[in-house]
Design an enzyme around this catalytic site. Structure first.
Site, short mmCIF file in Angstrom:
data_model
loop_
_atom_site.label_atom_id
_atom_site.label_comp_id
_atom_site.label_asym_id
_atom_site.label_seq_id
_atom_site.Cartn_x
_atom_site.Cartn_y
_atom_site.Cartn_z
N SER A 14 0.84 -1.21 0.00
CA SER A 14 0.00 0.00 0.00
C SER A 14 0.87 1.26 0.00
O SER A 14 0.49 2.28 -0.58
CB SER A 14 -0.97 0.00 1.19
OG SER A 14 -0.28 0.17 2.40
N LEU A 91 11.41 -5.99 3.84
CA LEU A 91 11.81 -6.64 5.09
C LEU A 91 13.20 -7.25 5.05
O LEU A 91 13.69 -7.76 6.05
CB LEU A 91 10.78 -7.70 5.47
CG LEU A 91 9.34 -7.18 5.58
CD1 LEU A 91 8.41 -8.26 6.08
CD2 LEU A 91 9.27 -5.95 6.48
N ASN A 108 13.75 5.04 3.41
CA ASN A 108 12.89 4.03 4.04
C ASN A 108 11.88 4.72 4.95
O ASN A 108 12.13 5.82 5.44
CB ASN A 108 13.75 3.09 4.90
CG ASN A 108 12.93 1.99 5.57
OD1 ASN A 108 12.02 1.43 4.96
ND2 ASN A 108 13.21 1.71 6.83
N HIS A 110 9.74 3.86 8.49
CA HIS A 110 9.65 2.93 9.61
C HIS A 110 8.49 3.36 10.50
O HIS A 110 8.37 4.55 10.81
CB HIS A 110 10.97 2.93 10.39
CG HIS A 110 10.97 1.95 11.51
ND1 HIS A 110 11.13 0.59 11.31
CD2 HIS A 110 10.80 2.12 12.85
CE1 HIS A 110 11.07 -0.03 12.48
NE2 HIS A 110 10.86 0.87 13.43
N ASP A 151 17.56 0.57 10.04
CA ASP A 151 16.81 1.70 10.62
C ASP A 151 17.71 2.75 11.26
O ASP A 151 17.41 3.29 12.32
CB ASP A 151 15.82 1.18 11.70
CG ASP A 151 14.81 0.19 11.12
OD1 ASP A 151 14.43 0.36 9.95
OD2 ASP A 151 14.42 -0.74 11.84
C1 GAR Z 1 4.46 0.12 6.68
O1 GAR Z 1 3.76 0.37 7.86
C2 GAR Z 1 5.93 0.44 6.89
O2 GAR Z 1 6.15 1.48 7.77
C3 GAR Z 1 6.45 -0.84 7.47
O3 GAR Z 1 5.79 -1.84 6.77
C4 GAR Z 1 4.49 -1.38 6.39
C5 GAR Z 1 4.30 -1.70 4.92
O4 GAR Z 1 2.96 -1.66 4.57
N1 GAR Z 1 7.87 -0.91 7.31
C6 GAR Z 1 8.68 -1.42 8.22
O5 GAR Z 1 8.27 -1.91 9.26
C7 GAR Z 1 10.17 -1.34 7.88
N2 GAR Z 1 10.97 -1.58 9.03
P1 GAR Z 1 2.57 -1.95 3.03
O6 GAR Z 1 3.15 -3.31 2.66
O7 GAR Z 1 1.09 -1.94 2.99
O8 GAR Z 1 3.17 -0.87 2.21
#
Ligand code: GAR
Length: 207
Positions: A14, A91, A108, A110, A151
């Protein structure tokens, strides 16, 4: 000048979709060239199809060594001739070779206020669980440049949200996801307009 962008994702996508739609809606001087996804079954791949963006699967587990994985990522990124890379729920570890070649050009987001609640294994739901278990009163989102550590790179933007006494990891995740999208889109605009300057850990916004 129009920037060529690549996106790295692992899951729902998303965040990736929101950034691409922001470019299109606001006619930003950028073009999404490529999505690299670390999981073949990730919904991000479907989103890329719908958006008409080329996608490739590059997964750490398909390579014997870190070096081979890094080489595959670099190959795909070089082929896309991208200027900037946006991680969007990615990830896997970004290999050092990639960081070195794209220094201060990988961004990125976070879902917490770094440097708290970040690091290896801290992604998605796990972050919100840790925030609640710790009893933190605020959390939020951080957009930062990517360096050799999880991070850790220079922070570009942050926004806080209150943690409510009755929050669950899900409710907190939902509230943070709402602000994340705007925060990341704001940084995308600044990057497209070449308004960011990095000096050591300090990021400044140019007028
Ligand atoms: C988001 O909330 C982002 O901040 C997090 O993964 C989600 C991705 O959502 N990222 C992390 O945790 C990175 N350390 P999405 O797949 O719907 O875009």
């Amino acid at each position: 000048m129009s920037l060529r962008l690549a996106f790295l994702a692992s899951g729902n996508g998303s965040t990736f979709q929101h950034l691409v739609e922001t470019i299109q809606l606001e006619k930003l001087p950028a073009h999404a060239e490529l999505l690299i996804c670390s999981r073949p079954d990730a919904f991000a791949v479907e989103r890329a199809k719908t958006l008409g963006i080329r996608s490739e699967i590059v997964s750490r587990k398909d390579f014997d060594s870190l070096e081979d994985h890094a080489a595959a990522l670099l190959h795909a990124l070089r082929e896309s001739r991208c200027d900037v890379i946006f991680l969007a729920g990615y990830l896997e570890f970004v290999p050092t070779q990639v960081v070195e070649e794209f220094r201060d050009r990988i961004v990125n987001i976070h879902p917490a206020l770094l440097p708290a609640f970040g690091g290896k294994g801290m992604y998605g739901h796990r972050v919100h669980e840790a925030v609640i278990a710790y009893g933190a009163r605020v959390s939020g989102a951080t957009v930062h440049f990517v360096d050799e550590h999880y991070d850790h790179g220079p922070i570009i933007a942050q926004q806080a949200v209150a943690v409510r006494p009755d929050d669950t990891p899900d409710s907190l995740a939902q509230r943070i996801q709402t602000i994340e999208k705007n925060l990341y889109a704001g940084v995308l605009r600044l990057i497209c307009k070449e308004k960011l300057k990095v000096s050591g850990r300090k990021v400044t916004f140019l007028p």
